[in-house]
Design an enzyme around this catalytic site. Structure first.
Site, PDB file in Angstrom:
ATOM      1  N   SER A 199     -32.847  21.315-108.468  1.00 42.41           N
ATOM      2  CA  SER A 199     -33.255  21.688-109.826  1.00 42.41           C
ATOM      3  C   SER A 199     -33.252  23.201-109.913  1.00 42.41           C
ATOM      4  O   SER A 199     -33.625  23.881-108.941  1.00 42.41           O
ATOM      5  CB  SER A 199     -34.668  21.164-110.107  1.00 42.41           C
ATOM      6  OG  SER A 199     -35.188  21.795-111.255  1.00 42.41           O
ATOM      7  N   TYR A 215     -43.464  20.797-107.579  1.00 42.23           N
ATOM      8  CA  TYR A 215     -42.064  20.380-107.772  1.00 42.23           C
ATOM      9  C   TYR A 215     -41.126  21.520-107.406  1.00 42.23           C
ATOM     10  O   TYR A 215     -40.131  21.322-106.693  1.00 42.23           O
ATOM     11  CB  TYR A 215     -41.871  19.942-109.223  1.00 42.23           C
ATOM     12  CG  TYR A 215     -40.479  19.421-109.540  1.00 42.23           C
ATOM     13  CD1 TYR A 215     -40.049  18.180-109.082  1.00 42.23           C
ATOM     14  CD2 TYR A 215     -39.602  20.170-110.330  1.00 42.23           C
ATOM     15  CE1 TYR A 215     -38.779  17.699-109.390  1.00 42.23           C
ATOM     16  CE2 TYR A 215     -38.335  19.694-110.651  1.00 42.23           C
ATOM     17  CZ  TYR A 215     -37.924  18.465-110.180  1.00 42.23           C
ATOM     18  OH  TYR A 215     -36.668  17.983-110.488  1.00 42.23           O
ATOM     19  N   LYS A 254     -38.205  21.535-104.361  1.00 39.29           N
ATOM     20  CA  LYS A 254     -36.769  21.713-104.598  1.00 39.29           C
ATOM     21  C   LYS A 254     -36.248  22.971-103.891  1.00 39.29           C
ATOM     22  O   LYS A 254     -35.093  23.019-103.467  1.00 39.29           O
ATOM     23  CB  LYS A 254     -36.476  21.771-106.102  1.00 39.29           C
ATOM     24  CG  LYS A 254     -36.678  20.423-106.811  1.00 39.29           C
ATOM     25  CD  LYS A 254     -35.718  19.343-106.316  1.00 39.29           C
ATOM     26  CE  LYS A 254     -35.798  18.074-107.125  1.00 39.29           C
ATOM     27  NZ  LYS A 254     -34.865  17.027-106.677  1.00 39.29           N
TER      28      LYS A 254
HETATM   29  N1  LIG Z   1     -34.271  14.746-115.419  1.00 38.95           N
HETATM   30  C1  LIG Z   1     -34.191  16.065-115.314  1.00 38.95           C
HETATM   31  O1  LIG Z   1     -34.403  16.823-116.283  1.00 38.95           O
HETATM   32  C2  LIG Z   1     -33.842  16.686-113.994  1.00 38.95           C
HETATM   33  C3  LIG Z   1     -33.585  18.063-113.950  1.00 38.95           C
HETATM   34  C4  LIG Z   1     -33.252  18.642-112.734  1.00 38.95           C
HETATM   35  C5  LIG Z   1     -33.184  17.852-111.611  1.00 38.95           C
HETATM   36  N2  LIG Z   1     -33.455  16.501-111.682  1.00 38.95           N
HETATM   37  C6  LIG Z   1     -33.359  15.714-110.464  1.00 38.95           C
HETATM   38  O2  LIG Z   1     -32.505  14.607-110.712  1.00 38.95           O
HETATM   39  C7  LIG Z   1     -32.820  13.559-109.786  1.00 38.95           C
HETATM   40  C8  LIG Z   1     -32.943  12.234-110.502  1.00 38.95           C
HETATM   41  O3  LIG Z   1     -34.099  12.259-111.317  1.00 38.95           O
HETATM   42  P1  LIG Z   1     -34.187  11.516-112.729  1.00 38.95           P
HETATM   43  O4  LIG Z   1     -34.393  12.577-113.731  1.00 38.95           O
HETATM   44  O5  LIG Z   1     -33.087  10.566-112.899  1.00 38.95           O
HETATM   45  O6  LIG Z   1     -35.593  10.761-112.570  1.00 38.95           O
HETATM   46  P2  LIG Z   1     -35.960   9.217-112.504  1.00 38.95           P
HETATM   47  O7  LIG Z   1     -35.404   8.488-113.670  1.00 38.95           O
HETATM   48  O8  LIG Z   1     -37.444   9.194-112.296  1.00 38.95           O
HETATM   49  O9  LIG Z   1     -35.222   8.713-111.196  1.00 38.95           O
HETATM   50  C9  LIG Z   1     -35.717   9.018-109.919  1.00 38.95           C
HETATM   51  C10 LIG Z   1     -35.287   7.926-108.969  1.00 38.95           C
HETATM   52  O10 LIG Z   1     -35.808   8.243-107.665  1.00 38.95           O
HETATM   53  C11 LIG Z   1     -36.430   7.082-107.167  1.00 38.95           C
HETATM   54  N3  LIG Z   1     -37.456   7.392-106.176  1.00 38.95           N
HETATM   55  C12 LIG Z   1     -38.646   8.009-106.337  1.00 38.95           C
HETATM   56  N4  LIG Z   1     -39.306   8.056-105.176  1.00 38.95           N
HETATM   57  C13 LIG Z   1     -38.521   7.454-104.260  1.00 38.95           C
HETATM   58  C14 LIG Z   1     -38.635   7.175-102.882  1.00 38.95           C
HETATM   59  N5  LIG Z   1     -39.732   7.495-102.165  1.00 38.95           N
HETATM   60  N6  LIG Z   1     -37.621   6.548-102.249  1.00 38.95           N
HETATM   61  C15 LIG Z   1     -36.509   6.184-102.921  1.00 38.95           C
HETATM   62  N7  LIG Z   1     -36.349   6.378-104.250  1.00 38.95           N
HETATM   63  C16 LIG Z   1     -37.348   7.011-104.893  1.00 38.95           C
HETATM   64  C17 LIG Z   1     -37.022   6.395-108.387  1.00 38.95           C
HETATM   65  O11 LIG Z   1     -37.345   5.056-108.071  1.00 38.95           O
HETATM   66  P3  LIG Z   1     -38.435   4.215-108.936  1.00 38.95           P
HETATM   67  O12 LIG Z   1     -37.673   3.676-110.111  1.00 38.95           O
HETATM   68  O13 LIG Z   1     -38.891   3.171-107.983  1.00 38.95           O
HETATM   69  O14 LIG Z   1     -39.512   5.177-109.328  1.00 38.95           O
HETATM   70  C18 LIG Z   1     -35.851   6.546-109.344  1.00 38.95           C
HETATM   71  O15 LIG Z   1     -34.875   5.563-109.075  1.00 38.95           O
HETATM   72  C19 LIG Z   1     -34.091  14.015-109.065  1.00 38.95           C
HETATM   73  O16 LIG Z   1     -33.742  14.592-107.830  1.00 38.95           O
HETATM   74  C20 LIG Z   1     -34.643  15.068-109.988  1.00 38.95           C
HETATM   75  O17 LIG Z   1     -35.487  15.984-109.326  1.00 38.95           O
HETATM   76  C21 LIG Z   1     -33.776  15.914-112.846  1.00 38.95           C
END
Ligand SMILES: NC(=O)c1ccc[n+]([C@@H]2O[C@H](COP(=O)([O-])OP(=O)(O)OC[C@H]3O[C@@H](n4cnc5c(N)ncnc54)[C@H](OP(=O)(O)O)[C@@H]3O)[C@@H](O)[C@H]2O)c1
Length: 243
Positions: A140, A163, A167
């Site tokens: 991120s 967070y 990261k």
């Molecule tokens: N969305 C944004 O604005 C944004 C911006 C920058 C970076 N990111 C990064 O993008 C990536 C994806 O995030 P997202 O936005 O798609 O969020 P999300 O919808 O919450 O997806 C996160 C995924 O990670 C899984 N997870 C959480 N803890 C885990 C564990 N201990 N073991 C295995 N899986 C686990 C969750 O599973 P559950 O369904 O079981 O919770 C979910 O499938 C992350 O690395 C996040 O930091 C996101």
């Protein structure tokens, strides 16, 4: 032609799910969709199957905080294919624990320690890839120390040391992996940008977050080698961030 074998952690929702879906739509991938909950993973699998995508996919129980599931995942992919071509460390959390200590511990465990341990466990299988194996760590822009200290950065005032620091740690893990395993294995940090997802209550369209489709298109380019000239760096959809 043999399919490209890919593993996406946290593939059951959000950006991970969309990445699995976009890779499958190409028809050239066999994707392991990591999911810490098998029931959520199977529900996501059903959704993908209803989209009638040409690639092949299977759910892999994988909790980034549990070594037993990491070891089992390596065994499953090793026995089925003998190698891994693409590893996307996507799973992460924003902790809602009551204390800062717990938030830091939970987020470091899932967002940084987990990817480091998983990468270490999969390196032998990645080295057996006959393609151009790669690791993409979903980071991120909030993890950039430079952006944290730059008053002109849109993220200057964004708090969340838990967070952010998790990261930043992932960024160092990325740099270490590239220094250690490159150039044989290509390693990237990638920021998908502010995206609608289940990550936190903030990740909504109303707050200006973009759709997963918009965020994942440029990520697929990294998976497919279109940004190999920037290997070992911290990428976003149109350029790079300073570490
Ligand atoms: N969305 C944004 O604005 C944004 C911006 C920058 C970076 N990111 C990064 O993008 C990536 C994806 O995030 P997202 O936005 O798609 O969020 P999300 O919808 O919450 O997806 C996160 C995924 O990670 C899984 N997870 C959480 N803890 C885990 C564990 N201990 N073991 C295995 N899986 C686990 C969750 O599973 P559950 O369904 O079981 O919770 C979910 O499938 C992350 O690395 C996040 O930091 C996101």
């Amino acid at each position: 032609m043999a399919k490209t074998i890919a593993l996406v952690t946290g593939g059951n929702s959000g950006i991970g799910f969309e990445l699995v879906s976009q890779l499958l739509s190409k028809g050239t991938y066999h994707v392991f969709m990591g999911s810490r909950s098998l029931s959520k993973g199977n529900a996501a699998l059903q959704q993908l199957q209803s989209q009638d995508v040409p690639g092949t996919v299977e759910v892999l129980e994988l909790d980034m905080t549990k070594d037993s599931t990491i070891d089992a995942a390596v065994k499953t992919i090793s026995e089925a294919h003998g190698h891994l071509d693409i590893l996307v460390n996507n799973a992460a959390i924003v902790s809602t624990a009551p204390s800062l200590r717990e938030q830091l511990q939970e987020e470091f465990d899932t967002n940084a320690t987990g990817p480091a341990v998983l990468t270490n466990a999969f390196i032998p299988l990645l080295r057996k890839s006959v393609l151009s194996p790669r690791i993409i760590n979903i980071s991120s822009g909030a993890g950039s120390i430079n952006r944290r200290l730059n008053p002109t950065s849109p993220l200057f005032k964004f708090p969340g040391v838990n967070y952010r620091a998790s990261k930043t740690a992932l960024n160092m893990i990325t740099a270490c992996a590239w220094a250690e395993y490159g150039p044989e294995v290509k390693v990237f940090a990638y920021d998908p940008g502010f995206t609608q997802s289940g990550l936190s209550g903030m990740n909504t369209k109303e707050n200006g977050a973009r759709s997963v489709g918009e965020s994942v298109g440029p990520l697929v380019d990294v998976v497919e080698g279109k940004r190999d000239g920037e290997v070992g760096r911290f990428l976003h959809n149109t350029g790079e961030y300073p570490w």
